[in-house]
Design a protein around this motif. Structure first.
Motif, PDB file in Angstrom:
ATOM      1  N   LEU A  21       0.824  -1.203   0.000  1.00 44.06           N
ATOM      2  CA  LEU A  21       0.000   0.000   0.000  1.00 44.06           C
ATOM      3  C   LEU A  21       0.859   1.255   0.000  1.00 44.06           C
ATOM      4  CD1 LEU A  21      -2.785   1.267   0.110  1.00 44.06           C
ATOM      5  CD2 LEU A  21      -2.744   1.032   2.597  1.00 44.06           C
ATOM      6  N   LEU A  22       1.932   1.244   0.782  1.00 45.23           N
ATOM      7  CA  LEU A  22       2.819   2.401   0.834  1.00 45.23           C
ATOM      8  C   LEU A  22       3.477   2.622  -0.533  1.00 45.23           C
ATOM      9  CD1 LEU A  22       4.234   4.616   2.449  1.00 45.23           C
ATOM     10  CD2 LEU A  22       5.940   2.930   3.131  1.00 45.23           C
ATOM     11  N   ALA A  23       3.916   1.530  -1.192  1.00 49.15           N
ATOM     12  CA  ALA A  23       4.536   1.660  -2.510  1.00 49.15           C
ATOM     13  C   ALA A  23       3.545   2.209  -3.530  1.00 49.15           C
ATOM     14  CB  ALA A  23       5.063   0.294  -2.954  1.00 49.15           C
ATOM     15  N   ALA A  24       2.262   1.748  -3.441  1.00 48.76           N
ATOM     16  CA  ALA A  24       1.247   2.255  -4.375  1.00 48.76           C
ATOM     17  C   ALA A  24       1.040   3.749  -4.192  1.00 48.76           C
ATOM     18  CB  ALA A  24      -0.055   1.483  -4.158  1.00 48.76           C
ATOM     19  N   LEU A  25       1.012   4.186  -2.960  1.00 44.91           N
ATOM     20  CA  LEU A  25       0.811   5.624  -2.701  1.00 44.91           C
ATOM     21  C   LEU A  25       1.980   6.430  -3.247  1.00 44.91           C
ATOM     22  CD1 LEU A  25      -0.646   5.479   0.928  1.00 44.91           C
ATOM     23  CD2 LEU A  25      -1.858   6.084  -1.168  1.00 44.91           C
ATOM     24  N   LEU A  26       3.197   5.921  -3.039  1.00 43.68           N
ATOM     25  CA  LEU A  26       4.360   6.658  -3.516  1.00 43.68           C
ATOM     26  C   LEU A  26       4.386   6.719  -5.041  1.00 43.68           C
ATOM     27  CD1 LEU A  26       7.092   5.295  -1.057  1.00 43.68           C
ATOM     28  CD2 LEU A  26       5.999   7.546  -1.052  1.00 43.68           C
ATOM     29  N   LEU A  27       4.038   5.607  -5.704  1.00 38.10           N
ATOM     30  CA  LEU A  27       3.992   5.596  -7.167  1.00 38.10           C
ATOM     31  C   LEU A  27       2.949   6.561  -7.698  1.00 38.10           C
ATOM     32  CD1 LEU A  27       4.427   1.772  -7.903  1.00 38.10           C
ATOM     33  CD2 LEU A  27       6.089   3.596  -8.323  1.00 38.10           C
ATOM     34  N   LYS A  28       1.814   6.585  -7.049  1.00 33.01           N
ATOM     35  CA  LYS A  28       0.760   7.500  -7.495  1.00 33.01           C
ATOM     36  C   LYS A  28       1.206   8.936  -7.375  1.00 33.01           C
ATOM     37  CE  LYS A  28      -4.092   8.606  -6.792  1.00 33.01           C
ATOM     38  NZ  LYS A  28      -5.304   8.334  -6.010  1.00 33.01           N
ATOM     39  N   GLY A  29       1.920   9.248  -6.276  1.00 35.59           N
ATOM     40  CA  GLY A  29       2.420  10.616  -6.114  1.00 35.59           C
ATOM     41  C   GLY A  29       3.422  10.969  -7.188  1.00 35.59           C
ATOM     42  N   LYS A  30       4.294  10.034  -7.538  1.00 29.68           N
ATOM     43  CA  LYS A  30       5.279  10.310  -8.571  1.00 29.68           C
ATOM     44  C   LYS A  30       4.610  10.536  -9.912  1.00 29.68           C
ATOM     45  CE  LYS A  30       9.178   7.869  -6.440  1.00 29.68           C
ATOM     46  NZ  LYS A  30      10.147   6.751  -6.573  1.00 29.68           N
ATOM     47  N   GLU A  31       3.559   9.739 -10.219  1.00 33.85           N
ATOM     48  CA  GLU A  31       2.859   9.916 -11.491  1.00 33.85           C
ATOM     49  C   GLU A  31       2.221  11.303 -11.565  1.00 33.85           C
ATOM     50  OE1 GLU A  31       0.129   6.776 -11.815  1.00 33.85           O
ATOM     51  OE2 GLU A  31       1.620   5.210 -12.222  1.00 33.85           O
ATOM     52  N   GLN A  78      -0.012  25.282 -10.723  1.00 33.33           N
ATOM     53  CA  GLN A  78       0.348  23.866 -10.851  1.00 33.33           C
ATOM     54  C   GLN A  78       1.385  23.456  -9.810  1.00 33.33           C
ATOM     55  OE1 GLN A  78       1.613  23.411 -14.887  1.00 33.33           O
ATOM     56  NE2 GLN A  78      -0.437  23.731 -15.765  1.00 33.33           N
ATOM     57  N   ARG A  79       2.337  24.393  -9.577  1.00 37.01           N
ATOM     58  CA  ARG A  79       3.355  24.079  -8.566  1.00 37.01           C
ATOM     59  C   ARG A  79       2.720  23.917  -7.184  1.00 37.01           C
ATOM     60  NH1 ARG A  79       6.099  26.496  -4.843  1.00 37.01           N
ATOM     61  NH2 ARG A  79       5.087  28.499  -5.281  1.00 37.01           N
ATOM     62  N   ARG A  80       1.833  24.814  -6.842  1.00 36.30           N
ATOM     63  CA  ARG A  80       1.162  24.718  -5.529  1.00 36.30           C
ATOM     64  C   ARG A  80       0.314  23.455  -5.442  1.00 36.30           C
ATOM     65  NH1 ARG A  80       0.398  30.469  -6.092  1.00 36.30           N
ATOM     66  NH2 ARG A  80      -1.728  30.118  -6.864  1.00 36.30           N
ATOM     67  N   GLY A  81      -0.332  23.104  -6.556  1.00 30.38           N
ATOM     68  CA  GLY A  81      -1.121  21.879  -6.548  1.00 30.38           C
ATOM     69  C   GLY A  81      -0.260  20.649  -6.325  1.00 30.38           C
ATOM     70  N   ARG A  82       0.923  20.639  -7.017  1.00 28.16           N
ATOM     71  CA  ARG A  82       1.820  19.491  -6.835  1.00 28.16           C
ATOM     72  C   ARG A  82       2.306  19.398  -5.391  1.00 28.16           C
ATOM     73  NH1 ARG A  82       3.830  21.429 -11.776  1.00 28.16           N
ATOM     74  NH2 ARG A  82       5.584  22.431 -10.687  1.00 28.16           N
ATOM     75  N   GLU A  83       2.682  20.555  -4.830  1.00 34.97           N
ATOM     76  CA  GLU A  83       3.153  20.538  -3.436  1.00 34.97           C
ATOM     77  C   GLU A  83       2.053  20.064  -2.496  1.00 34.97           C
ATOM     78  OE1 GLU A  83       4.540  24.431  -2.652  1.00 34.97           O
ATOM     79  OE2 GLU A  83       6.399  24.221  -3.812  1.00 34.97           O
ATOM     80  N   LYS A  84       0.828  20.504  -2.726  1.00 31.01           N
ATOM     81  CA  LYS A  84      -0.289  20.086  -1.869  1.00 31.01           C
ATOM     82  C   LYS A  84      -0.532  18.591  -1.996  1.00 31.01           C
ATOM     83  CE  LYS A  84      -5.123  21.058  -0.928  1.00 31.01           C
ATOM     84  NZ  LYS A  84      -6.321  21.842  -1.325  1.00 31.01           N
ATOM     85  N   ALA A  85      -0.477  18.084  -3.240  1.00 29.81           N
ATOM     86  CA  ALA A  85      -0.710  16.656  -3.451  1.00 29.81           C
ATOM     87  C   ALA A  85       0.372  15.826  -2.782  1.00 29.81           C
ATOM     88  CB  ALA A  85      -0.753  16.361  -4.946  1.00 29.81           C
ATOM     89  N   VAL A  86       1.648  16.295  -2.918  1.00 30.14           N
ATOM     90  CA  VAL A  86       2.749  15.564  -2.280  1.00 30.14           C
ATOM     91  C   VAL A  86       2.581  15.559  -0.767  1.00 30.14           C
ATOM     92  CG1 VAL A  86       5.231  15.582  -1.884  1.00 30.14           C
ATOM     93  CG2 VAL A  86       4.343  15.966  -4.187  1.00 30.14           C
ATOM     94  N   ALA A  87       2.183  16.728  -0.204  1.00 26.33           N
ATOM     95  CA  ALA A  87       2.010  16.809   1.244  1.00 26.33           C
ATOM     96  C   ALA A  87       0.889  15.870   1.716  1.00 26.33           C
ATOM     97  CB  ALA A  87       1.698  18.247   1.652  1.00 26.33           C
ATOM     98  N   GLU A  88      -0.212  15.824   0.934  1.00 25.49           N
ATOM     99  CA  GLU A  88      -1.309  14.931   1.314  1.00 25.49           C
ATOM    100  C   GLU A  88      -0.870  13.476   1.249  1.00 25.49           C
ATOM    101  OE1 GLU A  88      -4.474  15.911  -1.246  1.00 25.49           O
ATOM    102  OE2 GLU A  88      -5.005  17.790  -0.200  1.00 25.49           O
ATOM    103  N   GLN A  89      -0.093  13.122   0.187  1.00 22.60           N
ATOM    104  CA  GLN A  89       0.380  11.740   0.065  1.00 22.60           C
ATOM    105  C   GLN A  89       1.329  11.375   1.204  1.00 22.60           C
ATOM    106  OE1 GLN A  89       2.073  11.517  -3.818  1.00 22.60           O
ATOM    107  NE2 GLN A  89       0.093  11.652  -4.894  1.00 22.60           N
ATOM    108  N   GLU A  90       2.201  12.317   1.545  1.00 23.08           N
ATOM    109  CA  GLU A  90       3.110  12.048   2.657  1.00 23.08           C
ATOM    110  C   GLU A  90       2.338  11.883   3.962  1.00 23.08           C
ATOM    111  OE1 GLU A  90       5.875  15.218   2.676  1.00 23.08           O
ATOM    112  OE2 GLU A  90       7.055  14.475   0.970  1.00 23.08           O
ATOM    113  N   ALA A  91       1.300  12.711   4.167  1.00 22.12           N
ATOM    114  CA  ALA A  91       0.507  12.586   5.383  1.00 22.12           C
ATOM    115  C   ALA A  91      -0.205  11.245   5.431  1.00 22.12           C
ATOM    116  CB  ALA A  91      -0.512  13.742   5.469  1.00 22.12           C
ATOM    117  N   ARG A  92      -0.776  10.806   4.268  1.00 24.71           N
ATOM    118  CA  ARG A  92      -1.444   9.502   4.234  1.00 24.71           C
ATOM    119  C   ARG A  92      -0.446   8.383   4.475  1.00 24.71           C
ATOM    120  NH1 ARG A  92      -4.375  11.910  -0.129  1.00 24.71           N
ATOM    121  NH2 ARG A  92      -3.019  10.904  -1.650  1.00 24.71           N
ATOM    122  N   ALA A  93       0.757   8.542   3.907  1.00 22.11           N
ATOM    123  CA  ALA A  93       1.775   7.509   4.107  1.00 22.11           C
ATOM    124  C   ALA A  93       2.187   7.420   5.564  1.00 22.11           C
ATOM    125  CB  ALA A  93       3.000   7.816   3.230  1.00 22.11           C
TER     126      ALA A  93
END
Length: 343
Positions: A21-31, A78-93
């Motif tokens: 599950l952690l790997a899936a979340l990280l891959l999704k964030g990278k995509e 777009q940059r702010r959106g990417r940062e927000k998405a990364v932060a959310e993924q890190e929080a979920r992880a």
């Protein structure tokens, strides 16, 4: 499969599932990051390409569909959106990692409990077998008994400490309540004493003020009474002096008339019982123009008119007085007057 192996297998499954599950979340964030990074060239490709220009033909500039400021704004969003998405993924992880650690801890604890139960069961089975020497069994029983006694002693000691702590806290609370009550009682007593003193002071001040007012009123009344008595005494003294002077003047006048003249005859008009009646009769006679003489006797005050030169003149005056209805004196008579000091 033994219980211990089963627990280990379950823990491995949990770890494997968490890692997937952690790997899936990280891959999704990278995509998502990759898509956001390559979206700008795609937008740039939306600009209509220019046709090749022939030699000698004028070049016509085509307006950009997106200006530079808008492009910058879109890139920033777009940059702010990417940062927000990364932060959310890190929080979920991180949240999933915590959940995974909790699951691993629960699984390890449960496995340890089952392992301990299995060992206890195995130990009990070994102790019940005939192969264990009796002295080992007895030692184990003594050990268990000692452990139980130590546990009981520790529990009793803990209970005693708790009871002692509770008693100490109760005693402290009782002492504190008693101290507060005593302080309140002292404060109430002090307040009551102060109020009582204030009331007594006020009553004393009122009493002193009343006594002073009463004393001043008494002095004023005494002064007024003395002044009244003094005025009354002065008035009586003046009246007495005036009466004495009047009597002396009348007596001297009568003595002078009788001693120095030939008038020896008087007309006695009345005999008054007191000085007031004598003055009233004398006033009536003086109002008619008669000369009045008063002479005190043992029976009263004699009121006389005259003296006259002779008896005839006195008798004529008597008749005139008797016939005067305004005087209403019908009993006048003529007497020969002799002053008291010559009798």
């Amino acid at each position: 499969m033994s219980m211990n192996n089963k627990q280990r297998w379950m823990g491995g499954v949990v770890l494997l599932g968490g890692g997937v599950l952690l790997a899936a979340l990280l891959l999704k964030g990278k995509e998502e990051i990759y898509q956001n990074n390559h979206s700008a060239p795609e937008k740039a490709a939306l600009v209509e390409p220019q046709k090749p220009v022939a030699e000698g033909e004028m070049v016509q500039l085509q307006p950009l569909t997106v200006d530079v400021e808008t492009e910058k704004r879109l890139l920033e969003e777009q940059r702010r959106g990417r940062e927000k998405a990364v932060a959310e993924q890190e929080a979920r992880a991180a949240e999933f990692l915590v959940m995974q650690q909790q699951a691993e801890a629960d699984a390890a604890r449960k496995a340890a409990e089952e392992y301990a139960a299995l060992n206890a069961h195995r130990l009990g089975a070994q102790q019940s077998s005939d192969n264990i020497p009796p002295e080992l069994i007895e030692d184990e029983k003594a050990k268990q008994k000692r452990l139980a006694e130590e546990k009981l002693s520790a529990e009793k000691k803990l209970q005693q400490q708790q009871t002692q702590k509770q008693n100490t806290e109760a005693n402290q609370k009782l002492a504190e309540d008693k101290r507060i009550a005593e302080e309140k009682r002292k404060a109430d007593a002090a307040k009551k004493l102060a109020e009582q003193k204030a009331i007594e002071k006020k009553a004393l001040e009122k009493k002193v003020a009343d006594e002073k007012a009463k004393e001043a009123e008494s002095k004023r009344k005494a002064t007024e009474q003395k002044e009244l008595e003094r005025k009354e005494a002065e008035k009586k003294k003046a009246q007495t002096q005036e009466a004495a002077a009047k009597k002396k003047a009348e007596a001297e006048k009568a003595r002078d008339l009788l001693e120095n003249g030939e008038k020896q005859w008087m007309v006695q008009v009345a005999l008054a019982a007191n000085e007031a009646n004598a003055d009233a009769v004398a006033s009536k006679l003086r109002a008619k123009g008669y000369k009045v003489t008063k002479s005190p006797t043992s029976k009263g005050i004699r009121i006389m008119v005259g003296p006259s030169k002779d008896r005839d003149a006195a008798d004529a005056a008597r008749k005139k007085i008797n016939t005067d209805d305004g005087l209403n004196m019908k009993s006048a008579w003529v007497i020969e007057w002799v002053p008291l000091d010559k009798r």
